[in-house]
Write a protein that holds these residues in place. Structure first.
Motif, PDB file in Angstrom:
ATOM      1  N   TYR A  16      34.650  25.407  42.445  1.00 32.89           N
ATOM      2  CA  TYR A  16      35.383  26.224  41.466  1.00 32.89           C
ATOM      3  C   TYR A  16      36.218  25.331  40.555  1.00 32.89           C
ATOM      4  CZ  TYR A  16      39.157  29.139  39.657  1.00 32.89           C
ATOM      5  OH  TYR A  16      40.071  29.727  38.830  1.00 32.89           O
ATOM      6  N   PHE A  39      47.233  48.919  36.328  1.00 30.90           N
ATOM      7  CA  PHE A  39      48.011  49.160  35.121  1.00 30.90           C
ATOM      8  C   PHE A  39      47.339  50.181  34.207  1.00 30.90           C
ATOM      9  CE2 PHE A  39      48.827  44.907  36.651  1.00 30.90           C
ATOM     10  CZ  PHE A  39      50.207  44.875  36.695  1.00 30.90           C
ATOM     11  N   PHE A  82      46.705  26.354  43.008  1.00 32.26           N
ATOM     12  CA  PHE A  82      45.350  26.791  42.699  1.00 32.26           C
ATOM     13  C   PHE A  82      45.184  26.974  41.191  1.00 32.26           C
ATOM     14  CE2 PHE A  82      41.766  29.543  42.248  1.00 32.26           C
ATOM     15  CZ  PHE A  82      40.933  29.188  43.289  1.00 32.26           C
ATOM     16  N   LYS A 115      43.731  45.720  32.376  1.00 35.33           N
ATOM     17  CA  LYS A 115      43.795  44.250  32.473  1.00 35.33           C
ATOM     18  C   LYS A 115      42.528  43.647  33.087  1.00 35.33           C
ATOM     19  CE  LYS A 115      48.859  43.822  32.900  1.00 35.33           C
ATOM     20  NZ  LYS A 115      49.167  43.772  31.465  1.00 35.33           N
ATOM     21  N   LEU A 116      41.370  44.068  32.608  1.00 39.51           N
ATOM     22  CA  LEU A 116      40.106  43.458  33.057  1.00 39.51           C
ATOM     23  C   LEU A 116      39.775  42.281  32.150  1.00 39.51           C
ATOM     24  CD1 LEU A 116      38.051  46.706  33.727  1.00 39.51           C
ATOM     25  CD2 LEU A 116      39.293  45.306  35.374  1.00 39.51           C
ATOM     26  N   LEU A 117      39.004  41.327  32.680  1.00 40.62           N
ATOM     27  CA  LEU A 117      38.587  40.189  31.872  1.00 40.62           C
ATOM     28  C   LEU A 117      37.302  40.570  31.139  1.00 40.62           C
ATOM     29  CD1 LEU A 117      39.261  37.385  34.488  1.00 40.62           C
ATOM     30  CD2 LEU A 117      40.643  37.970  32.490  1.00 40.62           C
ATOM     31  N   PRO A 118      37.327  40.586  29.795  1.00 33.75           N
ATOM     32  CA  PRO A 118      36.198  41.118  29.031  1.00 33.75           C
ATOM     33  C   PRO A 118      34.918  40.285  29.157  1.00 33.75           C
ATOM     34  CG  PRO A 118      37.839  40.140  27.581  1.00 33.75           C
ATOM     35  CD  PRO A 118      38.440  40.164  28.947  1.00 33.75           C
ATOM     36  N   ASN A 119      35.055  38.988  29.461  1.00 31.28           N
ATOM     37  CA  ASN A 119      33.851  38.144  29.519  1.00 31.28           C
ATOM     38  C   ASN A 119      33.273  38.045  30.935  1.00 31.28           C
ATOM     39  OD1 ASN A 119      36.084  36.788  30.394  1.00 31.28           O
ATOM     40  ND2 ASN A 119      35.434  34.799  29.605  1.00 31.28           N
ATOM     41  N   LYS A 120      33.785  38.869  31.841  1.00 31.68           N
ATOM     42  CA  LYS A 120      33.239  38.879  33.193  1.00 31.68           C
ATOM     43  C   LYS A 120      32.677  40.270  33.494  1.00 31.68           C
ATOM     44  CE  LYS A 120      36.327  35.460  35.384  1.00 31.68           C
ATOM     45  NZ  LYS A 120      35.460  34.287  35.335  1.00 31.68           N
ATOM     46  N   PHE A 167      36.640  37.769  41.228  1.00 33.39           N
ATOM     47  CA  PHE A 167      37.646  36.811  40.763  1.00 33.39           C
ATOM     48  C   PHE A 167      38.928  36.890  41.592  1.00 33.39           C
ATOM     49  CE2 PHE A 167      40.967  35.550  37.617  1.00 33.39           C
ATOM     50  CZ  PHE A 167      40.539  34.251  37.403  1.00 33.39           C
ATOM     51  N   ALA A 168      39.321  38.126  41.930  1.00 30.39           N
ATOM     52  CA  ALA A 168      40.557  38.314  42.693  1.00 30.39           C
ATOM     53  C   ALA A 168      40.466  37.685  44.075  1.00 30.39           C
ATOM     54  CB  ALA A 168      40.887  39.792  42.817  1.00 30.39           C
ATOM     55  N   VAL A 187      40.139  33.477  43.638  1.00 32.90           N
ATOM     56  CA  VAL A 187      41.336  32.692  43.331  1.00 32.90           C
ATOM     57  C   VAL A 187      42.338  32.692  44.478  1.00 32.90           C
ATOM     58  CG1 VAL A 187      41.056  33.021  40.857  1.00 32.90           C
ATOM     59  CG2 VAL A 187      42.571  34.545  42.128  1.00 32.90           C
ATOM     60  N   VAL A 245      47.199  38.658  41.475  1.00 36.48           N
ATOM     61  CA  VAL A 245      46.523  38.888  42.753  1.00 36.48           C
ATOM     62  C   VAL A 245      46.924  37.866  43.813  1.00 36.48           C
ATOM     63  CG1 VAL A 245      44.570  40.027  41.658  1.00 36.48           C
ATOM     64  CG2 VAL A 245      44.456  37.584  42.153  1.00 36.48           C
ATOM     65  N   GLY A 246      47.851  36.976  43.456  1.00 37.46           N
ATOM     66  CA  GLY A 246      48.402  36.100  44.478  1.00 37.46           C
ATOM     67  C   GLY A 246      47.714  34.759  44.627  1.00 37.46           C
ATOM     68  N   ALA A 247      47.152  34.217  43.515  1.00 34.84           N
ATOM     69  CA  ALA A 247      46.664  32.840  43.575  1.00 34.84           C
ATOM     70  C   ALA A 247      47.881  31.924  43.656  1.00 34.84           C
ATOM     71  CB  ALA A 247      45.849  32.505  42.333  1.00 34.84           C
ATOM     72  N   THR A 248      47.800  30.861  44.467  1.00 36.20           N
ATOM     73  CA  THR A 248      48.954  29.974  44.578  1.00 36.20           C
ATOM     74  C   THR A 248      49.100  29.158  43.298  1.00 36.20           C
ATOM     75  OG1 THR A 248      47.607  28.271  45.583  1.00 36.20           O
ATOM     76  CG2 THR A 248      48.745  29.754  47.084  1.00 36.20           C
ATOM     77  N   GLU A 288      44.940  35.334  29.858  1.00 35.98           N
ATOM     78  CA  GLU A 288      44.659  36.591  30.562  1.00 35.98           C
ATOM     79  C   GLU A 288      44.263  36.327  32.008  1.00 35.98           C
ATOM     80  OE1 GLU A 288      41.647  38.302  28.058  1.00 35.98           O
ATOM     81  OE2 GLU A 288      42.982  39.982  27.604  1.00 35.98           O
ATOM     82  N   GLU A 289      43.336  35.373  32.161  1.00 36.68           N
ATOM     83  CA  GLU A 289      42.889  35.033  33.512  1.00 36.68           C
ATOM     84  C   GLU A 289      44.044  34.539  34.362  1.00 36.68           C
ATOM     85  OE1 GLU A 289      39.304  32.537  33.818  1.00 36.68           O
ATOM     86  OE2 GLU A 289      38.824  33.369  31.849  1.00 36.68           O
ATOM     87  N   ILE A 349      46.128  37.341  35.612  1.00 39.69           N
ATOM     88  CA  ILE A 349      45.513  38.062  36.730  1.00 39.69           C
ATOM     89  C   ILE A 349      45.573  37.230  38.000  1.00 39.69           C
ATOM     90  CG2 ILE A 349      43.286  38.891  37.603  1.00 39.69           C
ATOM     91  CD1 ILE A 349      42.905  39.886  34.637  1.00 39.69           C
ATOM     92  N   MET A 350      45.399  35.933  37.853  1.00 36.29           N
ATOM     93  CA  MET A 350      45.499  35.068  39.030  1.00 36.29           C
ATOM     94  C   MET A 350      46.873  35.197  39.671  1.00 36.29           C
ATOM     95  SD  MET A 350      43.564  31.791  37.455  1.00 36.29           S
ATOM     96  CE  MET A 350      43.226  30.688  38.790  1.00 36.29           C
ATOM     97  N   ARG A 401      39.656  45.996  42.140  1.00 39.31           N
ATOM     98  CA  ARG A 401      40.193  44.635  42.163  1.00 39.31           C
ATOM     99  C   ARG A 401      41.514  44.578  42.930  1.00 39.31           C
ATOM    100  NH1 ARG A 401      41.527  42.355  36.501  1.00 39.31           N
ATOM    101  NH2 ARG A 401      43.308  43.725  36.790  1.00 39.31           N
TER     102      ARG A 401
END
Lengths: 293, 228
Positions: free
Chosen positions: A5, B85, A211, B89-94, B102-103, B106, A205-208, A197-198, A201-202, B150
């Motif tokens: 990754y 929400f 990470f 808050k979705l990723l448009p390119n996925k 992804f959730a 990561v 959802v609790g990415a350290t 944006e990513e 979200i990371m 998610r």
């Protein structure tokens, strides 16, 4: 899984900001080339002075009226100095013989001289050229001494020029390194912005923090390492193609441009290490300031 | 599961978001936080995920006192708190699958877990057939389902939903509420901030009403507004 990754993220980031990455990489390369240049210049000067220093000696010309007792005493005294490696007495006759040998091609030079016209002397070899002036000054006033001569002046000048050149180049190189760290930081900032944006979200959802940070840190590191390898490659090629040929073409320069593989490896390793440092500083700055994790 | 004791939150410039809020939410509860815009609903949710720090009082989430929780532990807190929400808050390119995967990715879950759990959860939210669609190919209701998937794929103890039906029509909203209800039945505590009267009234669950940052009502089987 994780490693895959991180690597794919790193490659994607670099590709997305290809232009910035190229700018950062080439600045790193240029600054490291300057640094490498400084190192090589240092090695050349070191080689030159080493080969000359070996030949440095103090010639103490003796007065014609010096008694053999005076000469004995002086020779013993000089031989006891800790900086002195070796003392040789050269008589008038020996001096004439040497002169004849040196100018064997031009007999008219020594034919005009009478065998006792050259002064007898003490030749003093030192353990280190840096003591030249000190020792010369000590001998200067001694009984039976006419004149003291030494060839250290040229070496001192050369070392001075070398120091100046090194300082200027080092300052330039450091300035460029700061610039490359900033360029790396900016490359990463663009990457962070493109992926905000990513990243949001990371965090959600609790990415350290690590990470999230690692792909960006790797991005900076890879950019810097590419630059370092480029610089190291250029240094290597310069040695293989330029210096070696120069040494062959101009034999009296050969000792100056002859580096051992170990010396060369040291320079290359230093460049890679400094490059890595620059990359880490740049990416550290960027992730700390712009990632806010 | 969530315990707030005299919680205070002032933003800079002296505006007050929460004042003396004391609430206790137990495991498996379904709670609506209602009130007009600016009454402090979203602020309360942000305090639970430690996106914001309270200026006073105490807050315990999943057994942790948030005031003493070190920064590096915050990600692990968030793995226990799913968030949904109004704007998805979705990723448009996925794709749908990739968004949910992804959730898990990561937080370091391995490939086989992802391959098993993601289709499962998407089946649960009713999108088992649309794994490879992109968010812009889905309706609003479907997008919200992806976002719920998610938030829930890691089986958090708590699910926070901030106006999840705010962008959806009433019929679609009912579907989303059914889904949240189903998630609640698995034992997950659901906290939903909303000002959607119809949704609150149809569910008859606990309702906490905020007004100017203060709790003005806490009713076990409430409706949106008393006498409105």
């Amino acid at each position: 899984m994780k490693i895959r990754y991180f690597l794919s993220e790193t490659v994607n980031n670099l590709r997305r900001n290809a232009l910035m990455a190229v700018a950062a990489t080439s600045t790193v390369a240029i600054s490291l080339l300057l640094l490498g240049g400084v190192e090589i210049l240092g090695m050349v000067v070191g080689n030159v002075t080493n080969s000359w220093e070996a030949k440095v000696e103090i010639s103490t010309f003796l007065r014609d009226d010096a008694s053999s007792g005076e000469i004995q005493a002086l020779e013993t005294e000089v031989a006891q100095m800790p900086e002195v490696k070796d003392v040789t007495y050269v008589s008038k006759a020996q001096a004439y013989e040497e002169f004849k040998e040196t100018y064997a091609d031009t007999p008219q030079l020594y034919e005009a001289l009478s065998p006792d016209s050259l002064p007898a002397s003490l030749r003093i070899a030192l353990t280190d050229a840096q003591y030249t002036q000190e020792v010369a000054a000590r001998i200067q006033g001694a009984a039976g001494v006419d004149e003291v001569r030494f060839g250290g002046e040229i070496i001192r000048r050369l070392l001075q020029v070398n120091t100046l050149l090194r300082t200027v180049t080092l300052v330039l190189s450091v300035i460029l390194m700061v610039a490359s760290a900033a360029l790396i930081a900016n490359t990463i900032r663009l990457g962070i912005y493109a992926r905000r944006e990513e990243i949001g979200i990371m965090k959600l959802v609790g990415a350290t923090n690590w990470f999230i940070r690692i792909p960006f840190m790797l991005e900076g590191l890879v950019a810097a390492l590419l630059g370092a390898l480029l610089a190291a490659g250029i240094v290597w090629f310069a040695d293989a193609l330029l210096f070696t040929r120069l040494a062959q073409a101009v034999p009296f320069l050969a000792p100056a441009f002859n580096f051992s593989n170990r010396e060369l490896m040291t320079v290359v390793a230093a460049l890679v290490a400094v490059g890595t440092g620059v990359g880490l500083v740049g990416s550290g700055m960027a992730t700390r300031r712009f990632l806010q994790v | 599961m969530i315990e707030a004791i005299s919680l205070e939150k002032d933003y800079r410039m002296g505006s007050r978001a929460l004042h003396d809020v004391s609430i206790e939410l137990t495991k498996g509860e379904f709670v609506f936080i209602v009130g007009p815009s600016g009454s402090g609903k979203s602020t309360f949710l942000k305090l639970i995920t430690k996106e914001e720090e309270p200026t006073g009082g105490e807050l315990h989430v999943a057994g942790k006192n948030l005031a003493t929780l070190p920064r590096w532990r915050v990600p692990f807190l968030r793995r226990n708190v799913g968030c949904v929400f109004q704007d998805f808050k979705l990723l448009p390119n996925k794709t749908v699958f990739e968004n949910v995967a992804f959730a898990l990715q990561v937080i370091g879950k391995n490939r086989s877990i992802i391959a098993r759990q993601v289709p499962q959860i998407l089946e649960l939210v009713g999108l088992g057939e649309k794994l490879s669609r992109y968010p812009d190919e889905l309706s609003g209701g479907e997008q919200q389902r992806v976002s719920i998937a998610r938030a829930f794929v890691n089986r958090p103890l708590i699910l926070l939903a901030d106006e999840p039906t705010g962008n959806l029509d009433p019929a679609t909203s009912i579907g989303i509420m059914r889904l949240l209800d189903r998630i609640n039945r698995t034992g997950t505590t659901v906290v939903m901030a909303t000002h959607d009267h119809a949704v609150v009234d149809s569910m008859r669950r606990r309702v906490i009403e905020l007004e100017d940052g203060c709790v003005v009502r806490d009713q076990t089987h409430g409706i949106y507004g008393v006498g409105t």
